[in-house]
Design a protein around this motif. Structure first.
Motif, PDB file in Angstrom:
ATOM      1  N   ALA A 161       0.691  -1.280  -0.008  1.00 20.19           N
ATOM      2  CA  ALA A 161       0.066   0.001   0.086  1.00 20.19           C
ATOM      3  C   ALA A 161       0.868   1.327   0.032  1.00 20.19           C
ATOM      4  O   ALA A 161       2.105   1.221   0.522  1.00 20.19           O
ATOM      5  CB  ALA A 161      -0.940  -0.116   1.208  1.00 20.19           C
ATOM      6  N   THR A 162       0.354   2.474  -0.495  1.00 22.24           N
ATOM      7  CA  THR A 162       0.852   3.662  -0.406  1.00 22.24           C
ATOM      8  C   THR A 162      -0.109   4.718   0.170  1.00 22.24           C
ATOM      9  O   THR A 162      -1.260   4.648  -0.192  1.00 22.24           O
ATOM     10  CB  THR A 162       1.320   4.163  -1.719  1.00 22.24           C
ATOM     11  OG1 THR A 162       2.359   3.122  -2.404  1.00 22.24           O
ATOM     12  CG2 THR A 162       2.099   5.633  -1.571  1.00 22.24           C
ATOM     13  N   VAL A 163       0.289   5.150   1.339  1.00 25.56           N
ATOM     14  CA  VAL A 163      -0.655   5.955   2.126  1.00 25.56           C
ATOM     15  C   VAL A 163      -0.215   7.535   2.044  1.00 25.56           C
ATOM     16  O   VAL A 163       0.975   7.830   2.281  1.00 25.56           O
ATOM     17  CB  VAL A 163      -0.940   5.417   3.414  1.00 25.56           C
ATOM     18  CG1 VAL A 163      -1.191   4.199   3.540  1.00 25.56           C
ATOM     19  CG2 VAL A 163       0.578   5.549   4.484  1.00 25.56           C
TER      20      VAL A 163
ATOM     21  N   VAL B 156       4.272   2.193   1.645  1.00 23.91           N
ATOM     22  CA  VAL B 156       4.986   3.402   1.351  1.00 23.91           C
ATOM     23  C   VAL B 156       4.100   4.679   2.049  1.00 23.91           C
ATOM     24  O   VAL B 156       3.192   4.696   1.759  1.00 23.91           O
ATOM     25  CB  VAL B 156       5.126   3.755  -0.104  1.00 23.91           C
ATOM     26  CG1 VAL B 156       5.943   5.047  -0.229  1.00 23.91           C
ATOM     27  CG2 VAL B 156       6.200   2.916  -0.735  1.00 23.91           C
ATOM     28  N   VAL B 157       4.718   5.350   2.960  1.00 15.74           N
ATOM     29  CA  VAL B 157       4.215   6.710   3.660  1.00 15.74           C
ATOM     30  C   VAL B 157       4.771   7.826   2.604  1.00 15.74           C
ATOM     31  O   VAL B 157       5.980   8.213   2.493  1.00 15.74           O
ATOM     32  CB  VAL B 157       4.584   6.853   4.786  1.00 15.74           C
ATOM     33  CG1 VAL B 157       3.948   8.287   5.371  1.00 15.74           C
ATOM     34  CG2 VAL B 157       3.812   5.728   5.770  1.00 15.74           C
TER      35      VAL B 157
ATOM     36  N   PRO C 252       9.343  13.424   5.268  1.00 24.27           N
ATOM     37  CA  PRO C 252      10.374  14.609   5.293  1.00 24.27           C
ATOM     38  C   PRO C 252      12.141  14.307   5.266  1.00 24.27           C
ATOM     39  O   PRO C 252      12.136  13.150   5.994  1.00 24.27           O
ATOM     40  CB  PRO C 252      10.006  15.704   6.169  1.00 24.27           C
ATOM     41  CG  PRO C 252       9.347  14.812   7.421  1.00 24.27           C
ATOM     42  CD  PRO C 252       8.625  13.632   6.396  1.00 24.27           C
ATOM     43  N   THR C 253      12.684  14.857   4.358  1.00 24.66           N
ATOM     44  CA  THR C 253      14.186  14.338   4.902  1.00 24.66           C
ATOM     45  C   THR C 253      14.932  14.790   5.809  1.00 24.66           C
ATOM     46  O   THR C 253      15.914  14.257   6.421  1.00 24.66           O
ATOM     47  CB  THR C 253      15.092  14.964   3.382  1.00 24.66           C
ATOM     48  OG1 THR C 253      14.868  16.300   3.175  1.00 24.66           O
ATOM     49  CG2 THR C 253      14.566  14.179   2.156  1.00 24.66           C
ATOM     50  N   SER C 254      14.371  15.846   6.385  1.00 23.01           N
ATOM     51  CA  SER C 254      14.970  16.460   7.935  1.00 23.01           C
ATOM     52  C   SER C 254      13.492  16.943   8.441  1.00 23.01           C
ATOM     53  O   SER C 254      12.680  17.558   8.096  1.00 23.01           O
ATOM     54  CB  SER C 254      15.784  17.617   7.532  1.00 23.01           C
ATOM     55  OG  SER C 254      16.258  18.207   8.688  1.00 23.01           O
TER      56      SER C 254
ATOM     57  N   THR D 191       8.881   8.786  -3.579  1.00 29.82           N
ATOM     58  CA  THR D 191       7.718   9.189  -3.079  1.00 29.82           C
ATOM     59  C   THR D 191       7.663   9.511  -1.411  1.00 29.82           C
ATOM     60  O   THR D 191       6.641  10.062  -0.968  1.00 29.82           O
ATOM     61  CB  THR D 191       6.454   8.347  -3.388  1.00 29.82           C
ATOM     62  OG1 THR D 191       6.918   7.027  -3.137  1.00 29.82           O
ATOM     63  CG2 THR D 191       6.259   8.482  -5.038  1.00 29.82           C
ATOM     64  N   GLY D 192       8.671   8.774  -0.946  1.00 32.75           N
ATOM     65  CA  GLY D 192       8.749   8.877   0.547  1.00 32.75           C
ATOM     66  C   GLY D 192       9.627   8.049   1.179  1.00 32.75           C
ATOM     67  O   GLY D 192      10.557   7.724   0.991  1.00 32.75           O
TER      68      GLY D 192
END
Length: 432
Positions: A22-24, A265-266, A270-272, A296-297
């Motif tokens: 799933a992708t949420v 996948v969420v 964020p990368t930071s 995508t995340g």
């Protein structure tokens, strides 16, 4: 701990029959939304909180700030905020805190900055949650407060200005005590210096989040000394802010990958970030999941045999206690022992979460022992049954995680998840 409700409103938690993929897309962060709303209400002009979380807690914050004289337009996902005025139109206002600790703690210092009496109350359980340190600090700063035993209900008598100065508090029960004073501190005549004396403060990332948001708005914050924070007086610059996804709300969804042996996948991770939920990346990897950033995340893939392949944890969750219910649920399913420590403070959250987790996980057959500051769990065969939530959204998350692995789990009052995730139950079921 709140007494469990009668066996009504029981929701059959769906159970996986194989790997789920799933992708949420998660709603926005409650912690970021409510801090952004307070700062917007204290700012020097209008601003927009983009992709704001629409939930009970954030709507209560919007109404509280409106009661103080701000305007918060919640008609779309981008909320426009105009700052507080000087005096309450009728000289008095009422604030419903519901079960929102951020409303109960963040709004009283702002109430000192308006002229009028602001009465605070909330749901029955909120009368047991600590707020006395903030009320005592406000009195030290010259604000009149009427209360009984440092708890709800109480009334703040604002005069339109707060002198500011130095306060010494014990924030070992909640980092929100510090954040509450820092958020409003720039608007105090001489700023504020907050000193903590007591056991270590839990959830320090939330204080770091507060400081980062203040600095983004031009506020000078000195945090160079342990257990001391100083905010210089000055304007809070109006700033439009886009809210990150709520990473703590990601816990049950990423746990679903672990339980099913599938992949989740969420989006837009964020990368930071200053969010405590970012610790899920490390915690799930230590339990045997594969964790990777994708365009995508963030993607988490569970062990090939799902929850049966999960490894136990020995971990201090002091700084990320809000993740404890979801982590405990996974540990109850794991194939090796776990020990979760450093989380005595979560006894003062929406319910006594340690006692509640021990009772509800144990009620389904988990081998769980409650300790003063945590839980220990050993492998055991779990079975279905009622999982009470105590009006606590994180307890509901723990219940649905167990239900994803164990048939026949009935989660009581799953609607309590609306505190931070509207229609969680429908969204969760749709993944199956």
């Amino acid at each position: 701990m709140t007494t469990p409700a009668a066996h009504a409103d029981l929701w059959p938690a769906p159970t996986t029959t194989g790997p789920l993929d799933a992708t949420v897309t998660l709603p926005g962060s409650k912690s970021l939304t409510n801090r952004a709303l307070v700062l917007a209400a204290l700012a020097d002009g209008p601003s927009v909180v983009r992709r704001a979380l629409r939930s009970r807690d954030t709507l209560l914050m919007a109404r509280a700030l409106t009661a103080l004289g701000a305007t918060v337009d919640t008609a779309t996902e981008d909320w426009t905020v105009s700052p507080l005025g000087g005096a309450l139109p009728s000289g008095r206002a009422e604030v419903d805190c519901g079960l929102a600790g951020t409303v109960m703690r963040f709004v009283p210092p702002a109430a000192g900055l308006v002229r009028g009496a602001v009465a605070f109350d909330g749901d029955p359980h909120m009368r047991k949650r600590p707020v006395g340190e903030i009320l005592t600090a406000l009195r030290t700063l010259g604000v009149a407060v009427d209360d009984t035993d440092g708890a709800l209900p109480f009334t703040v008598h604002g005069t339109g200005a707060v002198a500011g100065g130095t306060v010494v508090i014990d924030a070992s029960a909640s980092s929100q005590f510090v954040s509450a004073l820092l958020l409003a501190g720039a608007r105090f005549e001489t700023g504020i210096e907050v000193r903590h004396e007591g056991e270590p403060i839990p959830s320090l990332p939330h204080i770091e989040m507060t400081i980062a948001m203040l600095r983004d708005r031009g506020v000078a914050v000195d945090d160079g000394e342990p257990d001391r924070w100083a905010v210089a007086p000055g304007q809070v610059e109006a700033r439009d802010e886009t809210i990150e996804p709520d990473l703590s709300n990601a816990a049950p969804f990423l746990a679903l990958a672990a339980v099913s042996g599938g992949s989740v996948v969420v989006r837009d991770w964020p990368t930071s970030t200053t969010q405590a939920g970012d610790a899920l990346r490390d915690l799930l990897a230590r339990m045997g999941c594969t964790v990777e950033r994708v365009p995508t995340g963030l993607r988490v893939t569970g062990p090939a045999d799902g929850w049966r392949g999960l490894q136990g944890l020995e971990v201090d969750l002091h700084d990320v206690g809000e993740l404890a219910p979801a982590v405990a649920a996974l540990c109850a399913l794991a194939g090796s022992p776990s020990r979760l420590t450093g989380i005595a403070h979560i006894r003062g959250h929406e319910t006594d979460r340690l006692a509640a987790l021990a009772a509800e996980l144990g009620g389904l057959g988990a081998d769980v022992v409650e300790h003063p500051d945590g839980l220990s769990l050993r492998p055991a065969a779990l079975s279905g049954g009622v999982f009470h939530t105590y009006a606590d959204h994180r307890m509901a998350h723990a219940g649905v995680i167990i239900g994803a692995a164990v048939p026949g789990v009935l989660v009581e009052d799953v609607a309590t998840t609306g505190k931070t995730f509207p229609d969680f139950a429908g969204f969760w079921s749709g993944l199956f």
